[in-house]
Scaffold this active site. Structure first.
Site, PDB file in Angstrom:
ATOM      1  N   TYR A  31      -1.780   1.153  -9.111  1.00  0.00           N
ATOM      2  CA  TYR A  31      -2.592   1.533  -7.956  1.00  0.00           C
ATOM      3  C   TYR A  31      -1.695   1.858  -6.771  1.00  0.00           C
ATOM      4  O   TYR A  31      -0.495   1.569  -6.766  1.00  0.00           O
ATOM      5  CB  TYR A  31      -3.581   0.419  -7.586  1.00  0.00           C
ATOM      6  CG  TYR A  31      -2.966  -0.777  -6.867  1.00  0.00           C
ATOM      7  CD1 TYR A  31      -2.207  -1.709  -7.560  1.00  0.00           C
ATOM      8  CD2 TYR A  31      -3.152  -0.967  -5.492  1.00  0.00           C
ATOM      9  CE1 TYR A  31      -1.649  -2.801  -6.896  1.00  0.00           C
ATOM     10  CE2 TYR A  31      -2.604  -2.050  -4.833  1.00  0.00           C
ATOM     11  CZ  TYR A  31      -1.853  -2.967  -5.537  1.00  0.00           C
ATOM     12  OH  TYR A  31      -1.289  -4.036  -4.889  1.00  0.00           O
ATOM     13  N   LYS A 146       3.772  -1.162  -9.224  1.00  0.00           N
ATOM     14  CA  LYS A 146       2.548  -1.511  -8.474  1.00  0.00           C
ATOM     15  C   LYS A 146       1.381  -1.586  -9.458  1.00  0.00           C
ATOM     16  O   LYS A 146       0.478  -0.738  -9.488  1.00  0.00           O
ATOM     17  CB  LYS A 146       2.298  -0.507  -7.339  1.00  0.00           C
ATOM     18  CG  LYS A 146       1.421  -1.086  -6.233  1.00  0.00           C
ATOM     19  CD  LYS A 146       1.580  -0.314  -4.954  1.00  0.00           C
ATOM     20  CE  LYS A 146       0.576  -0.732  -3.891  1.00  0.00           C
ATOM     21  NZ  LYS A 146       0.595  -2.129  -3.493  1.00  0.00           N
ATOM     22  N   GLU A 178       8.856 -11.935  -1.489  1.00  0.00           N
ATOM     23  CA  GLU A 178       7.895 -11.124  -0.722  1.00  0.00           C
ATOM     24  C   GLU A 178       6.590 -11.900  -0.632  1.00  0.00           C
ATOM     25  O   GLU A 178       6.474 -12.996  -1.183  1.00  0.00           O
ATOM     26  CB  GLU A 178       7.675  -9.761  -1.394  1.00  0.00           C
ATOM     27  CG  GLU A 178       7.085  -9.859  -2.790  1.00  0.00           C
ATOM     28  CD  GLU A 178       6.834  -8.504  -3.450  1.00  0.00           C
ATOM     29  OE1 GLU A 178       6.749  -7.489  -2.753  1.00  0.00           O
ATOM     30  OE2 GLU A 178       6.690  -8.484  -4.688  1.00  0.00           O
ATOM     31  N   LEU A 202       8.145  -5.473  -4.803  1.00  0.00           N
ATOM     32  CA  LEU A 202       7.683  -4.096  -4.697  1.00  0.00           C
ATOM     33  C   LEU A 202       8.473  -3.443  -3.556  1.00  0.00           C
ATOM     34  O   LEU A 202       8.600  -4.036  -2.476  1.00  0.00           O
ATOM     35  CB  LEU A 202       6.188  -4.059  -4.368  1.00  0.00           C
ATOM     36  CG  LEU A 202       5.625  -2.644  -4.325  1.00  0.00           C
ATOM     37  CD1 LEU A 202       5.425  -2.109  -5.738  1.00  0.00           C
ATOM     38  CD2 LEU A 202       4.306  -2.595  -3.567  1.00  0.00           C
TER      39      LEU A 202
HETATM   40  N1  PDD Z   1       0.001  -4.147  -1.122  1.00  0.00           N
HETATM   41  N2  PDD Z   1       4.512  -6.298  -1.924  1.00  0.00           N
HETATM   42  C1  PDD Z   1       3.356  -6.395  -2.611  1.00  0.00           C
HETATM   43  C2  PDD Z   1       3.268  -7.369  -3.728  1.00  0.00           C
HETATM   44  C3  PDD Z   1       2.271  -5.575  -2.265  1.00  0.00           C
HETATM   45  O1  PDD Z   1       1.129  -5.657  -2.973  1.00  0.00           O
HETATM   46  C4  PDD Z   1       2.400  -4.666  -1.180  1.00  0.00           C
HETATM   47  C5  PDD Z   1       1.274  -3.762  -0.763  1.00  0.00           C
HETATM   48  C6  PDD Z   1       3.611  -4.614  -0.495  1.00  0.00           C
HETATM   49  C7  PDD Z   1       3.842  -3.671   0.649  1.00  0.00           C
HETATM   50  O2  PDD Z   1       3.892  -2.330   0.203  1.00  0.00           O
HETATM   51  P1  PDD Z   1       3.517  -1.115   1.170  1.00  0.00           P
HETATM   52  O3  PDD Z   1       4.342  -1.256   2.383  1.00  0.00           O
HETATM   53  O4  PDD Z   1       3.894   0.084   0.383  1.00  0.00           O
HETATM   54  O5  PDD Z   1       2.040  -1.217   1.454  1.00  0.00           O
HETATM   55  C8  PDD Z   1       4.650  -5.436  -0.901  1.00  0.00           C
HETATM   56  C9  PDD Z   1      -1.158  -3.352  -0.807  1.00  0.00           C
HETATM   57  C10 PDD Z   1      -1.292  -3.026   0.626  1.00  0.00           C
HETATM   58  C11 PDD Z   1      -2.382  -4.022  -1.405  1.00  0.00           C
HETATM   59  O6  PDD Z   1      -2.251  -4.556  -2.490  1.00  0.00           O
HETATM   60  O7  PDD Z   1      -3.457  -3.969  -0.798  1.00  0.00           O
END
Ligand code: PDD
Length: 279
Positions: A31, A146, A178, A202
């Site tokens: 996703y 992801k 994270e 991620l």
């Molecule tokens: N999640 N780490 C994890 C485990 C995440 O699920 C996300 C983002 C991030 C940050 O990634 P980015 O900066 O590309 O949004 C780091 C999204 C927002 C979610 O699951 O809703």
């Protein structure tokens, strides 16, 4: 509200997915979450490239990226979300087939779903800061994908909510990796420290933007793990993602971070990030 499903734009209530979908049976999919500011996506290319990478790593044959970009843009238009902020959630699974662990036949089409909805970044939390808890990182060693398989993230994040905290920060081998849905950065003596790109995190698009903004702001960066034992020495801590942008973390497990208030480097990054999303 119009959503996208397998080539059609249709009202959410009319969207149907097979109970044999491998997303449902195996969490067999990837996703992305995009953020549009006044109808313009911030770093759409980064999100699309990361979706392509996730699909490649999962060996799912998805649509080409131009088509996915078009879906995201069309959803914003069709749902009249060109003013204010909007989020697009997009999910691609290996499709529907009788439940077998092995991949389905090659001609099984992937399931492609996307939804756009209005979003308000949490300005109050950006201002005041949030509290976080630490929890063991019990996830698999391909957190760079992801994937929609998010059960450890869901359980740990709920533990944070149950304890009155906003986010959980995972700890693997004494190192902060994270959050459940965020990347984590700390400031030690004017240097920004964050876990290096690796299979354990991620590679967040927001994290990438933050590192670029550090260069612009002349903040030195070290992509090395934040050690849990060094947390009491951290001057600042922050979490970041596409939807929340940059949030100061002012407490961890009920201990204040630094002086317990959002710090100057966090503030400068928030400001620069806001400007970047507008330009
Ligand atoms: N999640 N780490 C994890 C485990 C995440 O699920 C996300 C983002 C991030 C940050 O990634 P980015 O900066 O590309 O949004 C780091 C999204 C927002 C979610 O699951 O809703």
């Amino acid at each position: 509200m119009y959503v996208y499903l397998n080539g059609d734009y249709l009202p959410l209530e009319e969207a149907r997915i097979s109970p044999e979908d491998r997303g449902f049976l195996f969490a067999d999919g990837a996703y992305e979450v995009f953020h549009a500011y006044e109808g313009r996506f911030f770093r759409a290319e980064g999100h699309l490239q990361r979706m392509a990478r996730s699909l490649r790593e999962l060996r799912i044959d998805g649509p080409d990226l131009d088509q996915l970009r078009d879906v995201a843009e069309t959803l914003v238009r069709k749902n009249n979300l060109e003013q204010g902020n909007a989020v697009v959630y997009m999910q691609i699974t290996r499709g529907a087939a009788p439940r077998k662990h092995a991949f389905p036949p090659n001609d099984t089409p992937p399931t492609v779903y996307a939804k756009a909805y209005p979003h308000t970044p949490p300005r109050d939390l950006q201002e005041q800061g949030i509290s976080a808890i630490l929890a063991p990182d019990i996830r698999w060693t391909r957190c760079d994908i992801k994937s929609v398989a998010l059960l450890p993230n869901v359980l740990a994040h709920q533990r944070a909510k149950d304890s009155g905290a906003h986010e959980v920060i995972f700890v693997r081998d004494g190192m902060l990796t994270e959050g459940a849905l965020t990347n984590v950065c700390a400031v030690f003596d004017g240097r920004l420290v964050t876990y290096p790109k690796s299979p354990y995190i991620l590679a967040g698009i927001t994290r990438g933007a933050v590192l670029e903004l550090c260069e612009m702001l002349n903040v030195p960066v070290e992509e090395v793990p934040i050690l849990e034992k060094n947390l009491p020495r951290a001057d600042e801590l922050m979490i970041c993602n596409t939807t929340s942008e940059i949030l100061p973390v002012t407490r961890v497990n009920d201990n204040p971070v630094g002086n317990g208030k959002p710090g100057p480097i966090t503030r400068a990054l928030q400001q620069a990030y806001r400007e970047a999303t507008r330009s």
